[in-house]
Design a protein around this motif. Structure first.
Motif, PDB file in Angstrom:
ATOM      1  N   LYS A 287       0.808  -1.218   0.000  1.00  0.00           N
ATOM      2  CA  LYS A 287       0.000   0.000   0.000  1.00  0.00           C
ATOM      3  C   LYS A 287       0.845   1.273   0.000  1.00  0.00           C
ATOM      4  N   THR A 288       2.084   1.186   0.480  1.00  0.00           N
ATOM      5  CA  THR A 288       2.919   2.393   0.575  1.00  0.00           C
ATOM      6  C   THR A 288       4.022   2.452  -0.477  1.00  0.00           C
ATOM      7  N   VAL A 289       4.171   1.416  -1.285  1.00  0.00           N
ATOM      8  CA  VAL A 289       5.310   1.358  -2.209  1.00  0.00           C
ATOM      9  C   VAL A 289       5.295   2.514  -3.208  1.00  0.00           C
ATOM     10  N   ALA A 290       4.110   2.980  -3.610  1.00  0.00           N
ATOM     11  CA  ALA A 290       4.042   4.072  -4.590  1.00  0.00           C
ATOM     12  C   ALA A 290       4.681   5.346  -4.069  1.00  0.00           C
ATOM     13  N   ARG A 291       4.754   5.479  -2.738  1.00  0.00           N
ATOM     14  CA  ARG A 291       5.320   6.697  -2.154  1.00  0.00           C
ATOM     15  C   ARG A 291       6.833   6.779  -2.324  1.00  0.00           C
ATOM     16  N   ILE A 292       7.445   5.700  -2.790  1.00  0.00           N
ATOM     17  CA  ILE A 292       8.879   5.755  -3.081  1.00  0.00           C
ATOM     18  C   ILE A 292       9.152   6.780  -4.169  1.00  0.00           C
TER      19      ILE A 292
ATOM     20  N   GLY B 194      -0.971  -9.472   6.575  1.00  0.00           N
ATOM     21  CA  GLY B 194      -2.153 -10.297   6.411  1.00  0.00           C
ATOM     22  C   GLY B 194      -3.239  -9.621   5.602  1.00  0.00           C
ATOM     23  N   SER B 195      -3.201  -8.296   5.528  1.00  0.00           N
ATOM     24  CA  SER B 195      -4.219  -7.532   4.791  1.00  0.00           C
ATOM     25  C   SER B 195      -3.880  -7.358   3.315  1.00  0.00           C
ATOM     26  N   GLU B 196      -2.761  -7.917   2.865  1.00  0.00           N
ATOM     27  CA  GLU B 196      -2.351  -7.819   1.460  1.00  0.00           C
ATOM     28  C   GLU B 196      -2.190  -9.214   0.882  1.00  0.00           C
ATOM     29  N   ASN B 197      -2.316  -9.334  -0.434  1.00  0.00           N
ATOM     30  CA  ASN B 197      -2.211 -10.643  -1.070  1.00  0.00           C
ATOM     31  C   ASN B 197      -0.932 -10.765  -1.889  1.00  0.00           C
ATOM     32  N   HIS B 198      -0.708 -11.961  -2.420  1.00  0.00           N
ATOM     33  CA  HIS B 198       0.540 -12.208  -3.143  1.00  0.00           C
ATOM     34  C   HIS B 198       0.654 -11.338  -4.396  1.00  0.00           C
ATOM     35  N   ALA B 199      -0.434 -11.128  -5.104  1.00  0.00           N
ATOM     36  CA  ALA B 199      -0.382 -10.293  -6.302  1.00  0.00           C
ATOM     37  C   ALA B 199       0.075  -8.874  -5.958  1.00  0.00           C
ATOM     38  N   GLN B 200      -0.403  -8.356  -4.834  1.00  0.00           N
ATOM     39  CA  GLN B 200       0.017  -7.020  -4.399  1.00  0.00           C
ATOM     40  C   GLN B 200       1.497  -7.008  -4.022  1.00  0.00           C
ATOM     41  N   ARG B 201       1.956  -8.057  -3.373  1.00  0.00           N
ATOM     42  CA  ARG B 201       3.376  -8.131  -2.987  1.00  0.00           C
ATOM     43  C   ARG B 201       4.274  -8.197  -4.213  1.00  0.00           C
ATOM     44  N   ILE B 202       3.881  -8.982  -5.191  1.00  0.00           N
ATOM     45  CA  ILE B 202       4.668  -9.074  -6.427  1.00  0.00           C
ATOM     46  C   ILE B 202       4.674  -7.737  -7.153  1.00  0.00           C
ATOM     47  N   HIS B 203       3.524  -7.076  -7.187  1.00  0.00           N
ATOM     48  CA  HIS B 203       3.450  -5.752  -7.815  1.00  0.00           C
ATOM     49  C   HIS B 203       4.367  -4.761  -7.101  1.00  0.00           C
ATOM     50  N   ALA B 204       4.396  -4.809  -5.767  1.00  0.00           N
ATOM     51  CA  ALA B 204       5.265  -3.910  -5.006  1.00  0.00           C
ATOM     52  C   ALA B 204       6.728  -4.179  -5.330  1.00  0.00           C
ATOM     53  N   ALA B 205       7.099  -5.454  -5.405  1.00  0.00           N
ATOM     54  CA  ALA B 205       8.486  -5.800  -5.737  1.00  0.00           C
ATOM     55  C   ALA B 205       8.847  -5.320  -7.136  1.00  0.00           C
ATOM     56  N   ARG B 206       7.889  -5.404  -8.061  1.00  0.00           N
ATOM     57  CA  ARG B 206       8.135  -4.945  -9.432  1.00  0.00           C
ATOM     58  C   ARG B 206       8.385  -3.441  -9.452  1.00  0.00           C
ATOM     59  N   ILE B 207       7.604  -2.674  -8.678  1.00  0.00           N
ATOM     60  CA  ILE B 207       7.795  -1.225  -8.626  1.00  0.00           C
ATOM     61  C   ILE B 207       9.165  -0.883  -8.038  1.00  0.00           C
ATOM     62  N   VAL B 208       9.546  -1.566  -6.963  1.00  0.00           N
ATOM     63  CA  VAL B 208      10.853  -1.328  -6.360  1.00  0.00           C
ATOM     64  C   VAL B 208      11.964  -1.549  -7.387  1.00  0.00           C
ATOM     65  N   ARG B 209      11.865  -2.635  -8.151  1.00  0.00           N
ATOM     66  CA  ARG B 209      12.868  -2.931  -9.182  1.00  0.00           C
ATOM     67  C   ARG B 209      12.853  -1.866 -10.275  1.00  0.00           C
ATOM     68  N   GLN B 210      11.686  -1.434 -10.702  1.00  0.00           N
ATOM     69  CA  GLN B 210      11.579  -0.430 -11.762  1.00  0.00           C
ATOM     70  C   GLN B 210      12.209   0.893 -11.356  1.00  0.00           C
ATOM     71  N   TYR B 211      12.167   1.215 -10.060  1.00  0.00           N
ATOM     72  CA  TYR B 211      12.760   2.451  -9.574  1.00  0.00           C
ATOM     73  C   TYR B 211      14.271   2.342  -9.377  1.00  0.00           C
ATOM     74  N   GLY B 212      14.840   1.165  -9.623  1.00  0.00           N
ATOM     75  CA  GLY B 212      16.292   1.014  -9.524  1.00  0.00           C
ATOM     76  C   GLY B 212      16.798   0.553  -8.176  1.00  0.00           C
ATOM     77  N   PHE B 213      15.886   0.014  -7.348  1.00  0.00           N
ATOM     78  CA  PHE B 213      16.279  -0.486  -6.037  1.00  0.00           C
ATOM     79  C   PHE B 213      16.179  -2.008  -6.014  1.00  0.00           C
ATOM     80  N   GLU B 214      16.654  -2.617  -4.938  1.00  0.00           N
ATOM     81  CA  GLU B 214      16.682  -4.075  -4.845  1.00  0.00           C
ATOM     82  C   GLU B 214      15.531  -4.571  -3.973  1.00  0.00           C
ATOM     83  N   PRO B 215      14.528  -5.236  -4.568  1.00  0.00           N
ATOM     84  CA  PRO B 215      13.414  -5.738  -3.758  1.00  0.00           C
ATOM     85  C   PRO B 215      13.844  -6.919  -2.899  1.00  0.00           C
TER      86      PRO B 215
END
Length: 302
Positions: free
Chosen positions: A29-34, A53-74
């Motif tokens: 939920k907060t990854v976009a704030r990066i 517990g309030s988030e699902n695997h699809a959301q976690r994978i999406h967050a990791a993808r955003i972190v990688r796209q911004y040039g950081f290491e998920p």
């Protein structure tokens, strides 16, 4: 309060390493704030993806993808007690690795009192063959220098030694990340014991980012961080004003004084941005500049 830059502390030596000076943590939920702080975060910085517990695997994978796209290491966190089955674990990791190719993972027990599936703790995850099935070569584990509300100190130390021995046998590199702390002296004592037992594993010291006093105390209660009136005063907190904005300046000053001049090997930092990513990253950048540690963003602190 004494400014950090005026402390008589010699900057630690820097050694080339793929690990950043600090890591931080986000949720789906907060990854976009990066985005608003990405220019201030060193490229390649490890960013842990929480397993809520309030988030699902699809959301976690999406967050990791955003972190990688911004040039950081998920760095995906895998919570043992939240997993329903080995099949769920393998499917999640299979998609995650296929989509984002993380180079490191953090294995934790997780918050639930009752396991949702077969894994009681992170030891169970390791014994399940997760490392071999998914070719995991770097693992992060957690530690609790101020103790754990549900696990006694001797058990914590035995589990830590077991995991380190297991991972060494498996050929994995390891980092230890500590729970965020309020008692710098307790953390120094814990590191002293760790190194006294000839455990040289790199340690990331958990530091809470700027937030209001009430929120910090709620997180302290949630994660079992020890607190007392004397400790709160040392940290600059007042129970009479829970809306006051607090930073970790006093904490890191006390920590630096305890670590100064002692050979504790590789020590890094982990930022818990309780008051928001932007404020946390800004504060951490100031702290690193004051310690002359920003010239080499991918470094160990030795």
């Amino acid at each position: 309060m004494t400014p950090m830059h005026s402390l008589d502390i010699q900057p630690p030596a820097l050694v080339s390493s793929p690990r950043g000076l600090y890591a931080l943590e986000v949720t789906a939920k907060t990854v976009a704030r990066i985005a608003e702080s990405k220019a201030e975060i060193p490229p390649g910085t490890p960013i842990n993806i929480a397993f809520l517990g309030s988030e699902n695997h699809a959301q976690r994978i999406h967050a990791a993808r955003i972190v990688r796209q911004y040039g950081f290491e998920p760095v995906p966190i895998i919570s043992a007690r939240r997993l329903l089955s080995e099949r769920e674990l393998d499917n999640f990791l299979g998609y995650l690795i296929g989509e984002v190719a993380p180079t490191r993972f953090m294995l934790v027990g997780g918050d639930p009192m009752t396991p949702a599936g077969p894994y009681v703790n992170s030891l169970g995850l390791l014994e399940s063959g997760i490392l071999q099935r998914h070719a995991i070569r770097h693992v992060g584990i957690v530690a609790h220098p101020e103790g754990h509300p549900k696990i006694d100190a001797d058990t914590l130390w035995r589990a830590l030694r077991w995991k380190l021995a297991f991972l060494k046998e498996a050929g994995c590199s390891v980092e230890i990340t500590t729970q965020f702390g309020l008692d710098a002296d307790a953390i120094v004592r814990w590191i002293t014991r760790l190194r006294g037992e000839e455990i040289s594993t790199p340690v990331r010291i958990g530091i809470p980012g700027p937030t209001d006093a009430g929120r910090l105390l709620r997180y302290a209660e949630q994660f079992g961080v020890i607190r007392s009136d004397g400790l709160l005063r040392k940290y600059g907190l007042s129970l009479t004003n829970l809306l006051q904005r607090v930073t970790s300046d006093r904490f890191v000053e006390r920590l630096a004084l305890g670590l100064n001049g002692r050979d504790f090997g590789t020590l890094l930092y982990h930022l818990y941005p309780f008051g928001g990513i932007a404020d946390g990253v800004r504060w951490m950048g100031r702290f690193l500049r004051d310690q002359n540690l920003v010239a080499v963003p991918h470094s160990y602190i030795k």
